[in-house]
Enzyme design. Structure first.
Site, short mmCIF file in Angstrom:
data_model
loop_
_atom_site.label_atom_id
_atom_site.label_comp_id
_atom_site.label_asym_id
_atom_site.label_seq_id
_atom_site.Cartn_x
_atom_site.Cartn_y
_atom_site.Cartn_z
N GLU A 92 -30.74 -18.86 -38.30
CA GLU A 92 -30.59 -17.78 -39.02
C GLU A 92 -32.09 -17.07 -38.43
O GLU A 92 -33.10 -17.40 -38.51
CB GLU A 92 -30.98 -18.34 -40.43
CG GLU A 92 -31.30 -17.05 -41.28
CD GLU A 92 -31.66 -17.62 -42.79
OE1 GLU A 92 -31.14 -18.67 -43.11
OE2 GLU A 92 -32.59 -16.81 -43.24
N ASP A 145 -40.03 -13.91 -49.63
CA ASP A 145 -40.60 -14.94 -48.87
C ASP A 145 -42.06 -15.44 -49.34
O ASP A 145 -42.97 -14.58 -49.81
CB ASP A 145 -40.68 -14.32 -47.41
CG ASP A 145 -39.12 -14.25 -46.76
OD1 ASP A 145 -38.48 -15.27 -46.99
OD2 ASP A 145 -38.99 -13.31 -46.13
#
Ligand SMILES: Cc1ncc(COP(=O)(O)O)c(C=O)c1O
Lengths: 405, 290
Positions: free
Chosen positions: B57, B68
């Site tokens: 990924e 994140d």
């Protein structure tokens, strides 16, 4: 068409034309839906409106005055009316929005609020409302801003809030927003995120506007009472856009009333150091909404710059993007120096020390008066939203003018 | 290789006993493009793939990554400070996909909109990526992406969360192709909190409406935890722990060694028998975001 649409927008999914919407992690959708339902219900609920109205009146000092600034008017050759949001409790228009959102927080049964802040005004207002309503309050603030707005950091702490300096990215408002969103993704069950401006994912832009739109409703009525007519123009500074949409909204349907938003031109558009989203940005997605954004060719957000922390933000509320594109409102950049000259002029002619943000609105109006006079063939009547007072900016302004070292 | 083929192969393997579904879970390893450099990230991804990570990924570095945690933020900042561009990310994907490992891109929406949605889908397909994960794009706003990804045959992965209603889960998986990403805990990448039951519960809710493979991410640090998640998920998504191998290494070769060691551990974890695994509940350990 614009006028008739304005009352209907946004659509149910939060779109203002091609702008707005929701660009968020799925984890936030449930909370946004819950908020949207609570907000819609509250807007239609007389009991909520009565409670909100009483709180604004008895606690925040609303309606704020509409003051005819005679000496300023004389010096610029226009009839200038100042909407005195600087006289509200906590010193800015922001108190309207936070009181509304704090009431909603209680309605949703949540006990904790988080907020992002740039200038610190929204943080102070959030801490104030949290103290009043017995809510836990955490404020995220870029480290750079905690330094230039130290006084407001102290105020928030005195009011019982926790201030978290944000050290990621450019360490300013946009990064504080990122951090607040990260907090919210993991605490959404018991926490409400009190966004400080008319931006972010739906329903924030519409909801914050509706909590702030009393500014324009009052100003319109006060102007009619005072002068017998509507103003020729209304001007406001535009950070995220809450004070501007708050005063614009009631006038959008009045076609003869020109609407002007003034964004931070910083050191000039050519310098690249500014926060002028309309003059120097392009449509994109930031912080959950589609709007004008300062970004590079790859869609990376660019750092904004302004002497005024409250205007130092690379995005802008989506309703302004819509008003910009359809031409109903005009958006012009004002440099730091122009704002500071206007700041000084208001101090010396009216005995009012404005917030640096609001000084941009004064400066903008000074710039457009000659054109307006020519167009109208007479002295224009102009309402300026004096969104806040300048106590928080004494250090910055003192340094600028060489009064403080 | 397409991600569908990778899932098929993993299903055909023997796999640990007592697993809900046949075969074993895939290991999906995440790495930001251009971290710490363009070449460095290609080397990292190849090392991960050669040591047993099934799917790479690639995360497109973005200035405002709200989903994140600190580790990915830091790696993205380093990549951006190094001047990585969207075109470099496509080049990295091409180099990694050329080795035969399936590559998916994870990206926030604005860089794609800026590139041009249709053109990006075209170039992403040409680079050899099989799918794209969109953490801040929900199907409600994805009209243009649905059309472009259909046109160029890119698989679409949207996210579901424990807070999603049943209706939204059904609507979201209907728009996914390849796999759906279940954010097993309420939180950002690298964070770890709340009960371990949230993830299996969410996976079960997806299974109730669809056969689509489910990837589970956020917070897996080692093979034992990968094995635990792999008991109920079709793919175990690992990000921060892999990135930390590179962040904390004194030099590039030490970083690659650490990556290979962790990748092998993760690969072993999803193949190991249950009794060799950490007891269920080790995932519940509260821990500050790392
Ligand atoms: C006094 C004042 N005016 C204006 C602004 C800009 O915000 P907005 O554009 O949402 O009104 C701020 C923000 O902190 C502020 O403190």
């Amino acid at each position: 068409m614009t006028a008739s649409l304005a009352g209907l927008l946004p659509d149910v999914a939060g779109h203002f034309g091609r702008y707005g919407g929701r660009f968020v992690p799925e984890a936030l959708v449930a909370a946004l839906n819950q908020l949207d339902a609570a907000y819609r219900h509250a807007m239609a609920d007389e009991a909520f409106q009565a409670e909100f109205g009483a709180l604004l009146r008895d606690y925040a000092g609303v309606p704020s005055l509409l003051y005819r600034a005679s000496r300023l008017s004389e010096s610029v050759g226009a009839n200038i009316l100042l909407k005195r949001e600087d006289l509200n409790h906590t010193g800015a228009h922001k108190v309207r929005n936070v009181l509304g959102q704090a009431l909603l927080t209680k309605r949703m049964g949540k006990r904790r609020v988080i907020a992002e802040t740039g200038a610190g005004q929204h943080g102070v207002a959030s801490a104030t409302a949290a103290a009043l309503m017995d809510l836990e309050c955490v404020v995220y603030m870029g480290e750079v801003d905690t330094e230039r707005q130290a006084l407001n950091v102290a105020r928030m702490k005195m009011l019982g809030a926790t201030v978290v300096p944000v050290t990621s990215g450019s360490r300013t408002l946009k990064d504080a927003l990122n951090e607040a969103l990260r907090d919210w993704v993991s605490t959404v069950e018991h926490t409400h995120y009190v966004i400080g401006t008319a931006a972010g994912p739906h329903p924030f832009p519409a909801m914050v506007r509706d909590f702030a739109r009393g500014i324009g409703v009052e100003a319109r009525r006060q102007c009619l009472d005072l002068t017998g007519t509507l103003p020729d123009a209304v001007g406001a500074c535009v950070g995220g856009g809450s004070n501007a949409i708050g005063i614009f909204h009631a006038f959008v349907g009045d076609e003869g009333v020109r609407l002007y938003g003034f964004e931070a031109g910083g050191e000039g558009i050519g310098s690249g150091r500014h926060a002028a989203r309309f003059s120097g940005g392009t449509p994109g997605v930031l912080h959950g909404t589609r709007t004008y954004v300062l970004q590079d060719d790859d869609g990376q957000t660019l750092e904004s710059h302004s002497i005024s922390a409250g205007l130092d933000y690379p995005g802008v509320g989506p309703e302004h993007a819509w008003l910009h594109d359809n031409g109903r409102a005009s958006y012009l950049p004002i440099t730091d120096d122009e704002a500071m000259a206007a700041f000084q002029l208001l101090c010396r002619t009216e005995g009012i020390i404005p917030a640096l943000e609001s000084a941009h609105a004064i400066a903008g109006i000074l710039k457009i008066v000659p054109t307006l006079r020519e167009e109208l063939g007479r002295e224009p009547t102009i309402i300026i939203n004096l969104s806040g007072r300048g106590d928080k900016d004494v250090e910055t302004a003192g340094a600028y003018f060489g009064i403080l070292k | 290789m397409s991600i569908a083929v990778a899932f098929e192969k993993a299903r055909a393997e023997a796999g640990p006993a007592g697993r809900e579904r046949p075969g074993r879970a895939l290991v999906v390893g995440c790495m930001p493009a251009g971290f710490p450099t363009v070449e460095g990230s290609i080397a990292s991804m190849k090392a991960m793939a050669s040591a047993g990570v099934d799917v790479i990924e690639v995360e497109l570095p973005y200035s405002d990554p709200v989903m994140d945690g600190p580790v990915i933020q830091k790696a993205s900042d380093i990549a951006l400070a190094g001047g990585v561009r969207t075109r470099d990310t496509l080049r990295i994907i091409e180099a990694v996909a050329a080795t035969g490992v399936p590559v998916v891109l994870m990206t926030y929406w604005n860089p794609i909109e800026k590139y041009g949605v249709d053109g990006f889908a075209r170039d992403l397909a040409a680079a050899g990526a099989t799918g794209m994960i969109t953490p801040d794009l929900i199907p409600d706003e994805a009209e243009e992406w649905l059309a472009a990804s259909d046109r160029y045959g890119i698989d679409r992965t949207f996210l579901v969360s424990p807070s999603s209603t049943d209706d939204r889960i059904a609507m979201t998986v209907e728009h996914c192709r390849g796999f759906v990403y279940a954010t097993s805990i309420m939180g950002v990448t690298g964070a770890r909190e709340q009960t371990s039951s949230a993830a299996p519960e969410l996976v079960a809710r997806v299974r109730a409406v669809s056969d689509i493979p489910v990837g589970v991410g956020l917070g897996v640090r080692d093979g034992a935890q990968a094995g635990e998640v792999g008991r109920f998920a079709d793919a175990v998504i690992v990000g921060s722990a892999l990135i930390r191998c590179v962040l904390e290494a004194p030099d590039e070769s030490a970083g690659l060694d650490a990556l290979r060691t962790l990748s092998a551990d993760l690969a072993a974890g999803v193949r190991a028998e249950s009794d060799a695994l950490a007891p269920l509940g080790s995932l519940a350990r509260p821990e500050a975001a790392l």
